[in-house]
Scaffold this active site. Structure first.
Site, PDB file in Angstrom:
ATOM      1  N   LYS A 182       0.876  -1.183   0.000  1.00 52.96           N
ATOM      2  CA  LYS A 182       0.000   0.000   0.000  1.00 52.96           C
ATOM      3  C   LYS A 182       0.908   1.226   0.000  1.00 52.96           C
ATOM      4  O   LYS A 182       1.437   1.618   1.030  1.00 52.96           O
ATOM      5  CB  LYS A 182      -0.876  -0.022   1.265  1.00 52.96           C
ATOM      6  CG  LYS A 182      -2.240   0.656   1.124  1.00 52.96           C
ATOM      7  CD  LYS A 182      -2.194   2.120   0.729  1.00 52.96           C
ATOM      8  CE  LYS A 182      -1.943   3.017   1.926  1.00 52.96           C
ATOM      9  NZ  LYS A 182      -1.772   4.434   1.525  1.00 52.96           N
ATOM     10  N   GLU A 257       8.838   1.578  11.631  1.00 52.65           N
ATOM     11  CA  GLU A 257       9.935   2.548  11.472  1.00 52.65           C
ATOM     12  C   GLU A 257       9.272   3.917  11.466  1.00 52.65           C
ATOM     13  O   GLU A 257       8.610   4.285  10.500  1.00 52.65           O
ATOM     14  CB  GLU A 257      10.690   2.235  10.171  1.00 52.65           C
ATOM     15  CG  GLU A 257      12.058   2.835  10.139  1.00 52.65           C
ATOM     16  CD  GLU A 257      12.048   4.234   9.602  1.00 52.65           C
ATOM     17  OE1 GLU A 257      11.848   5.180  10.410  1.00 52.65           O
ATOM     18  OE2 GLU A 257      12.229   4.389   8.386  1.00 52.65           O
ATOM     19  N   CYS A 291      13.436  10.356   7.493  1.00 54.48           N
ATOM     20  CA  CYS A 291      13.241   9.873   8.870  1.00 54.48           C
ATOM     21  C   CYS A 291      14.537   9.965   9.654  1.00 54.48           C
ATOM     22  O   CYS A 291      14.528  10.225  10.848  1.00 54.48           O
ATOM     23  CB  CYS A 291      12.705   8.448   8.863  1.00 54.48           C
ATOM     24  SG  CYS A 291      13.545   7.378   7.715  1.00 54.48           S
ATOM     25  N   GLU A 390       9.617  15.883  15.246  1.00 50.08           N
ATOM     26  CA  GLU A 390      10.083  15.638  13.884  1.00 50.08           C
ATOM     27  C   GLU A 390       9.406  16.659  12.973  1.00 50.08           C
ATOM     28  O   GLU A 390       8.177  16.672  12.845  1.00 50.08           O
ATOM     29  CB  GLU A 390       9.701  14.214  13.469  1.00 50.08           C
ATOM     30  CG  GLU A 390      10.158  13.871  12.077  1.00 50.08           C
ATOM     31  CD  GLU A 390       9.928  12.399  11.733  1.00 50.08           C
ATOM     32  OE1 GLU A 390       8.777  11.940  11.810  1.00 50.08           O
ATOM     33  OE2 GLU A 390      10.913  11.725  11.379  1.00 50.08           O
TER      34      GLU A 390
END
Ligand code: NAI
Ligand code: MG
Length: 488
Positions: A182, A257, A291, A390
């Site tokens: 996906k 993750e 990331c 983040e």
């Protein structure tokens, strides 16, 4: 859209289920935008829960077919053919990705090359995953077997669509699993092209199924599907929690993750000439949408002003342009992501934080493009949200420290633990720091080590768990069985 100038013309409105390309249920689609211009470029299939169910069934059935009979060496050879085929289509993949997510051409090309490399690495690894024999009581022969989970679900983000597809699909296939992929709503096109490439390279029908669509619908139904045996997810912490909850209903293992707020720690004795390109690039690569972005720069007081002035000089020369301009930065992936990052920059300004430097916007950029200037904030308190959250945009913060103990405290003082960079010439300190910092990957006197596919990658804390990349990932994509045979 039908990709023109392509030897693998494809219709972006079709999804792949059991070797058949077809529209999503009721012909549902959503719009795809080019973030360099803000223009809508095509529509992409919007898979329903029913489509996902069909894909999972196809993946289950494929385990009983030709794929399930293949030996490890045959799977490896097939993965190598897929790797070669990706290289043969590198230009198409690069162009499509640059248009879909706004990556400058060179960065998009690096992703296509990395995807081919993942398949090459996992091709070589497929027949090298071994069990053990275990010394045990007299009269027993005990050994372990590594077997595929079965059907694996892969829910991936938009920041490195090709690299992340390569690492999770490559690893899962090497171990003999089948896959339902996906892709992210903002980055589905290369997943569809890649599936065409793999199909043409000989991947049997149903082994890889692609259900483009939105997270709350296609993603959630894949994560909660009772016949999926393993889920790998890369994305936000919030969605990671939902995935883990959905998988818990079925007692299914997950690999999560979830990003980070990774520090680069610069000590007074660091080689600043060597460090500078990494201090800058690790925060702005892919316009900061990484990331593992090393965007929290901790600097010891003795070199603090020197580092700020060197970084400021470099950042003020960085240029932002359209993907096709191929400058240091392209746009962010979407208007939504630009709004998030603008919000962070505003919050820094509202707190009175000072901006040490910003990059340069090209002239005449399309008004609806999703552009942000790379921005360096200095003297940021370690508990400020700019130093804690983040940002996922080209925003870096610099924080001073005095002692090694203080550096460790600040470095470990977020919810995350993905990557840490340590810059020092002192060998004993290198070793102390590597043990003291909370991170799944630690780089000493470099940052990222070129991103090698060989290097196991994953988090601690809210950065997630499980390891992807490298040989280690193959353990996650397989199940260990222990066999004890009693004999005379
Ligand atoms: P996201 O976490 O919503 O999207 C990642 C993937 O999850 C996409 O394929 C999406 O369709 C899917 N998804 C969304 N909701 C879902 C659900 N309920 N169930 C199953 N799947 C679902 O990330 P988003 O909103 O695009 O970005 C927001 C923030 O997430 C970014 O600003 C960044 O901080 C973080 N992020 C981190 C990434 C990483 O590499 N660790 C990658 C992308 C985003
Ligand atoms: Mg787009």
């Amino acid at each position: 859209m039908t990709a023109s100038n392509s030897s693998l013309a494809f219709n972006s409105e079709e999804i792949l289920i059991g070797g058949k390309w077809r529209p999503a249920e009721n012909g549902a689609t959503h719009d795809v935008y080019n973030p360099s211009t803000g223009d809508m470029i095509c529509k992409i299939g919007k898979s329903s829960a029913k489509d996902v169910d069909d894909a999972v069934r196809a993946a289950r059935a494929a385990l009983d077919g030709e794929w399930g009979q293949m030996t490890a060496v045959e799977r490896g050879r097939l993965l190598m053919r897929i790797s070669e085929a990706i290289k043969n289509h590198e230009n198409e993949l690069t162009t499509l990705e640059a248009m879909d997510v706004g990556k400058p051409i060179t960065q998009a090309r690096n992703d296509a090359v990395a995807m081919a490399r993942y398949f090459e690495f996992y091709a070589g690894a497929a027949d090298k995953v071994m069990g053990h024999t275990i010394p045990y009581m007299d009269g027993y022969m005990v050994y372990t077997l590594r077997e595929p989970h079965g059907v694996t679900g892969h829910i991936i983000p938009w920041n490195y669509p090709m690299q992340i597809a390569g690492r999770c699909i490559g690893g899962a296939l090497a171990m003999g699993n089948t896959c339902v992929l996906k892709p992210a709503e903002d980055a589905g096109l290369t997943a569809l092209l890649f599936a065409r490439i793999a199909e043409k390279a000989g991947l049997p029908s149903g082994v890889l199924n692609v259900v483009s669509g939105v997270g709350a619908e296609a993603g959630a139904s894949l994560a909660g599907h009772p016949d999926v045996d393993h889920i790998s997810f890369t994305g936000s912490v919030g969605v990671g929690k939902e995935i883990q909850k959905a998988a818990a209903e079925n007692i299914v293992p997950v690999t999560l993750e979830l990003g980070g707020k990774s520090p680069q720690i610069v000590f007074d004795d660091a080689d600043l000439d060597a460090a500078l390109p990494f201090l800058v690039n690790a925060g702005i690569q892919n316009a900061g949408q990484t990331c593992s972005a090393g965007s929290r720069i901790l600097v010891q007081r003795g070199v603090y002003e020197d580092v700020i002035s060197r970084m400021s000089e470099a950042i003020s020369k960085l240029r932002v342009g359209q993907a096709t301009d191929n400058l240091e930065l392209g746009p962010l992936v979407s208007a939504k992501q630009k709004a998030i990052v603008d919000g962070y920059i505003d919050s820094g300004k509202e707190s009175g934080l000072s901006i040490a430097a910003q990059g340069v916007m090209s002239d005449d950029l399309p008004e609806k493009g999703c552009y942000i200037k790379p921005t360096l904030f200095r003297d940021v308190p370690p508990d400020h949200k700019l130093a804690q959250e983040e940002i996922f945009g080209p925003v870096q913060v610099v924080i001073p420290f005095d002692t090694e103990v203080e550096a460790v405290k600040i470095a470990n003082g977020t919810e995350y633990g993905l990557v840490t960079g340590i810059w020092t010439e002192n060998g004993a300190r290198q070793m102390r720091m590597a043990k003291a910092v909370k991170a799944g990957q630690i780089f000493i006197n470099n940052y990222g080590a070129g991103g090698g596919v060989e290097l196991p990658f994953g988090g601690i804390g809210k950065s997630g768990f499980g390891r992807e990349k490298g040989f280690e990932a193959l353990y996650g994509f397989s199940v260990l069985k222990t066999v004890a045979t009693k004999h005379d």
